[in-house]
Design a protein around this motif. Sequence first.
Motif, short mmCIF file in Angstrom:
data_model
loop_
_atom_site.label_atom_id
_atom_site.label_comp_id
_atom_site.label_asym_id
_atom_site.label_seq_id
_atom_site.Cartn_x
_atom_site.Cartn_y
_atom_site.Cartn_z
N ALA A 338 31.88 54.72 31.32
CA ALA A 338 30.97 54.06 32.26
C ALA A 338 31.30 52.57 32.32
CB ALA A 338 29.51 54.25 31.82
N TYR A 339 30.86 51.91 33.41
CA TYR A 339 31.08 50.48 33.54
C TYR A 339 30.30 49.73 32.47
CZ TYR A 339 33.40 51.43 37.95
OH TYR A 339 34.26 51.88 38.91
N GLY A 340 30.95 48.69 31.90
CA GLY A 340 30.35 47.94 30.80
C GLY A 340 30.77 48.44 29.44
N SER A 341 31.46 49.58 29.38
CA SER A 341 31.88 50.13 28.10
C SER A 341 33.00 49.27 27.50
CB SER A 341 32.38 51.56 28.27
OG SER A 341 31.34 52.40 28.71
N VAL A 342 33.00 49.17 26.16
CA VAL A 342 34.09 48.54 25.41
C VAL A 342 34.99 49.67 24.92
CG1 VAL A 342 34.71 47.11 23.44
CG2 VAL A 342 32.62 46.61 24.74
N ILE A 343 36.26 49.58 25.27
CA ILE A 343 37.15 50.71 25.01
C ILE A 343 38.47 50.22 24.40
CG2 ILE A 343 36.20 52.09 26.90
CD1 ILE A 343 38.65 51.29 28.59
N THR A 344 39.21 51.15 23.82
CA THR A 344 40.63 50.94 23.52
C THR A 344 41.41 51.97 24.33
OG1 THR A 344 40.58 52.44 21.61
CG2 THR A 344 40.21 50.10 21.19
N TYR A 381 41.10 44.27 16.57
CA TYR A 381 40.09 43.81 17.52
C TYR A 381 40.70 43.38 18.84
CZ TYR A 381 36.42 43.92 13.98
OH TYR A 381 35.51 44.34 13.05
N ASN A 382 41.95 42.97 18.82
CA ASN A 382 42.60 42.56 20.06
C ASN A 382 43.01 43.74 20.94
OD1 ASN A 382 42.56 39.70 19.92
ND2 ASN A 382 44.19 39.74 18.38
N ASN A 383 42.68 44.95 20.51
CA ASN A 383 42.91 46.14 21.34
C ASN A 383 41.70 46.47 22.22
OD1 ASN A 383 45.28 46.37 19.88
ND2 ASN A 383 44.54 48.01 18.56
N LEU A 384 40.61 45.71 22.10
CA LEU A 384 39.36 46.04 22.80
C LEU A 384 39.34 45.43 24.19
CD1 LEU A 384 36.82 45.49 19.87
CD2 LEU A 384 37.77 47.65 20.69
N TRP A 385 38.90 46.25 25.17
CA TRP A 385 38.80 45.83 26.57
C TRP A 385 37.44 46.26 27.11
CZ3 TRP A 385 43.03 43.27 28.80
CH2 TRP A 385 44.21 43.31 28.05
N ASP A 410 38.50 55.11 41.25
CA ASP A 410 37.76 53.85 41.30
C ASP A 410 38.71 52.67 41.10
OD1 ASP A 410 35.49 55.26 41.64
OD2 ASP A 410 34.55 54.73 39.74
N ILE A 411 38.31 51.51 41.67
CA ILE A 411 39.04 50.25 41.48
C ILE A 411 38.27 49.44 40.43
CG2 ILE A 411 39.88 48.13 42.56
CD1 ILE A 411 40.02 49.70 45.18
N ILE A 412 38.97 49.05 39.37
CA ILE A 412 38.30 48.45 38.22
C ILE A 412 39.02 47.17 37.81
CG2 ILE A 412 37.57 50.71 37.35
CD1 ILE A 412 39.83 50.43 35.23
N ARG A 413 38.38 46.40 36.90
CA ARG A 413 39.01 45.31 36.15
C ARG A 413 38.89 45.62 34.66
NH1 ARG A 413 36.36 40.67 36.00
NH2 ARG A 413 34.47 41.45 37.03
N LEU A 414 39.92 45.24 33.90
CA LEU A 414 39.86 45.35 32.45
C LEU A 414 39.88 43.95 31.87
CD1 LEU A 414 42.26 48.33 31.56
CD2 LEU A 414 39.78 48.26 31.36
N GLU A 415 38.76 43.57 31.24
CA GLU A 415 38.62 42.23 30.67
C GLU A 415 38.84 42.31 29.15
OE1 GLU A 415 34.96 39.25 29.74
OE2 GLU A 415 35.10 39.99 31.81
N HIS A 416 39.77 41.47 28.66
CA HIS A 416 40.05 41.46 27.22
C HIS A 416 38.86 40.88 26.48
CE1 HIS A 416 42.39 40.12 23.53
NE2 HIS A 416 42.60 41.42 23.61
N LYS A 417 38.31 41.62 25.54
CA LYS A 417 37.04 41.25 24.91
C LYS A 417 37.16 39.95 24.11
CE LYS A 417 33.21 43.29 22.31
NZ LYS A 417 32.90 42.07 21.53
N GLU A 418 38.27 39.74 23.40
CA GLU A 418 38.39 38.59 22.53
C GLU A 418 38.69 37.30 23.29
OE1 GLU A 418 37.96 38.49 19.04
OE2 GLU A 418 37.01 40.38 19.59
N THR A 419 39.40 37.37 24.41
CA THR A 419 39.82 36.16 25.12
C THR A 419 39.19 36.02 26.50
OG1 THR A 419 41.75 37.28 26.07
CG2 THR A 419 42.04 36.21 23.92
N SER A 420 38.50 37.07 26.98
CA SER A 420 37.83 37.05 28.29
C SER A 420 38.81 36.85 29.44
CB SER A 420 36.73 35.97 28.34
OG SER A 420 35.74 36.23 27.38
N ARG A 421 40.04 37.30 29.27
CA ARG A 421 41.01 37.24 30.36
C ARG A 421 41.24 38.66 30.89
NH1 ARG A 421 43.39 32.16 30.55
NH2 ARG A 421 43.23 30.94 28.62
N ASN A 422 41.52 38.75 32.18
CA ASN A 422 41.67 40.05 32.83
C ASN A 422 43.12 40.55 32.71
OD1 ASN A 422 38.99 40.03 33.73
ND2 ASN A 422 39.54 38.88 35.58
N LEU A 423 43.25 41.87 32.67
CA LEU A 423 44.57 42.48 32.75
C LEU A 423 45.12 42.21 34.16
CD1 LEU A 423 46.57 44.38 31.18
CD2 LEU A 423 45.52 46.26 32.44
#
Length: 806
Positions: A338-344, A381-385, A410-423
């Motif tokens: 789901a949207y908002g999920s933290v995933i690897t 931890y740097n594997n989390l998006w 779906d069209i999505i964005r993946l935001e890196h959790k530790e640095t807040s930068r997008n893929l």
Amino acid sequence: MPPATGGGLAESELRPRRGRCGPQAARAARRDVAAEAAARSPKRPTRGSRRFEAAGRWALLALVTLLSFATRFHRLAEPRHICWDETHFGKMGSYYINRTFFFDVHPPLGKMLIGLAGYLSGYDGTFLFQKPGDKYEHHSYMGMRGFCAFLGSWLVPFAYLTVLDLSKSLSAALLTAALLTFDTGCLTLSQYILLDPILMFFIMAAMLSMVKYNSCANRPFSAPWWFWLSLTGVSLAGALGVKFVGLFIILQVGLNTIADLWYLFGDLSLSLVTVGKHLTARVLCLIVLPLALYTATFAVHFMVLSKSGPGDGFFSSAFQARLSGNNLHNASIPEHLAYGSVITVKNLRMAIGYLHSHRHLYPEGIGARQQQVTTYLHKDYNNLWIIKKHNTNSDPLDPSFPVEFVRHGDIIRLEHKETSRNLHSHYHEAPLTRKHYQVTGYGINGTGDSNDFWRIEVVNRKFGNRIKVLRSRIRLIHLVTGCVLGSSGKVLPKWGWEQLEVTCTPYLKETLNSIWNVEDHINPKLPNISLNVLQPSFPEILLESHMVMIRGNSGLKPKDNEFTSKPWHWPINYQGLRFSGINDTDFRVYLLGNPVVWWLNLLSIALYLLSGSIIAIAIQRGAQLPAEVAGLSQVLLRGGGQVLLGWTLHYFPFFLMGRVLYFHHYFPAMLFSSMLTGILWDTLLRLCAWGLASWPLARGIHVVGILSLLLGTAYRTSQESQLGSSTGPFQPGGSCLRSLKNSAHQDPALEVQWEQNPALERAGRELQLRPQHHRTTERTAPLRLLPRAERRGRWVPEGGCGCVCM
């Protein structure tokens, strides 16, 4: 008309004598003929002589077996440190004892047997097996070495019995046994904790069993026939269960079975029901039974290795969930994304790892100077998006927003959790892979541009389907460039922390490099389910493990400074492998075959092709051969052809392989070439003796020829062992080939021996000049030659340490 050879009396002697009536004369003449025929014909062996002959055969077999065991177990404990691939297979035996999961490119049976041997002999699985040269010290390693030597010792009697059955000649069988007993390479390979003696044991057991059940063809469905047929199937399962090259002996048995069934089908005296019974028996014993046993080895493998270990990262997330100690084992996570999920996100290709990013930037000149995106094999931890919608920055975890599942397309964005930068991706070239696009981390606090948008697709699914953690196979397609997110598997330089390159490939061909799955999943708004319900079934585990092994095997490449060889090097004994010896005090063990054996085998293959072709053409043209020559020709064509087929199947496929190859890969083929040598020379010497039958010493030609070959092989081995052994005058089959040339000036006889054996010279050069296996780059030290009174034919290195013989 002249009487036949060995026949009865002359015609004049059959006439009735005077004074006797016709019937009486005829009966007397018949008695005379019978007496004369009995006197001239060879006598049948009595029961006592048959028993004596059988006892002699058993005695010879016992002698061959005893000599084989004696040479393989002699000085088995030396050297008392790790040699060559004992690093890998000894460690894997420890993993079985500790029940720790690992990955290897070969099926598990060989390692399981090594682990079982270590466990039964008192080894506790605590030795680290870190690198060659590490001392075993107090750890019990003899059980594992002894087990490999035990199986390797059976190669000689198996070859002896196989050749005896194919040729019906004791001399051919003895010659074959001598070639294998005194071959230094075959001996060496049997004395260490390796898979090769186990593999060759099952290959030779399958060959012997196949030959034996062929010899029972006149008694189909009898107890011996069923026994040997079933044992063939068991041996095939064992060969394949050790290494995938066991497929070669399976192919040979399969071709033999097809030819056998084709012959039975053409026998009009057999009903179709009988032919069907033959077919059913072979399907059961040669297909169903081996498959069942092979599958059972994997079932035991997965049951024993139940703990998380170094092999986890090579397998899928669902597979890892079944391993205790893994963070996915007995875990509870939301099932659907789901949207908002933290995933690897994990790549499905073996040994690629997790989508990863960190605060380091690409260096100047490497595409855009933005944040690096890589793949990393370990949990971090740097594997989390965080998965977000492409067109909104609202927080999907806000309780006021309903849960919205991510769906296929779906069209999505993946935001890196530790640095807040997008893929992110763009048209800049990737750092290592040409014509691929660079993938970076871009933006501030999740705010970037349209190059951050990705379309998520589930492989082989329709639009609208939800995405399931662990099980759904997904692709991420860049919306602007149309490229697909993937990993090339190439290792980045030190600026990339030697992690693996991530690229966006414009080639849309579906490969495992560009397929991912969601592993960890955190979303407090969703209910959790136990991952036990998502664990794969046994057939899925079995299929996945084979895919991983096959990819791993085909992807094996030589390491830096690793010494490999090419298939054309092997039959000529061009170069070998260093097993041990990197400094002045080490035992120095070098794997190299006995030149007499190997070059004789090579010559025999060429002679067989020539003589076999001549005989086959003669028979095809209808040449009338004498009975003895016809019988020997059949032995040469049928028996020799069977082992030549085995040599061909176990050698030529290596020319087609793209993986890294080593000298030891030839040894199964070497077994077949040695059997061919025994059959060929025995047959040729018998034909030569038959052709010179009028010569008084013709009968001795065969005996003298066989004895010359036996003594030549044993003498050459004795000479090599005296050059190589440092702890005793004669080591059966020993050969530790060293850099002797530096000391040659001290003894003129040494120079002569050196020139007589170029293989020794070449081995010495390799030991001294070439970097060898396991990234060893040090040169080996020259040897010190003792004074003649002290030496007595023995070589001692500087430092006085001995040398284990091969």
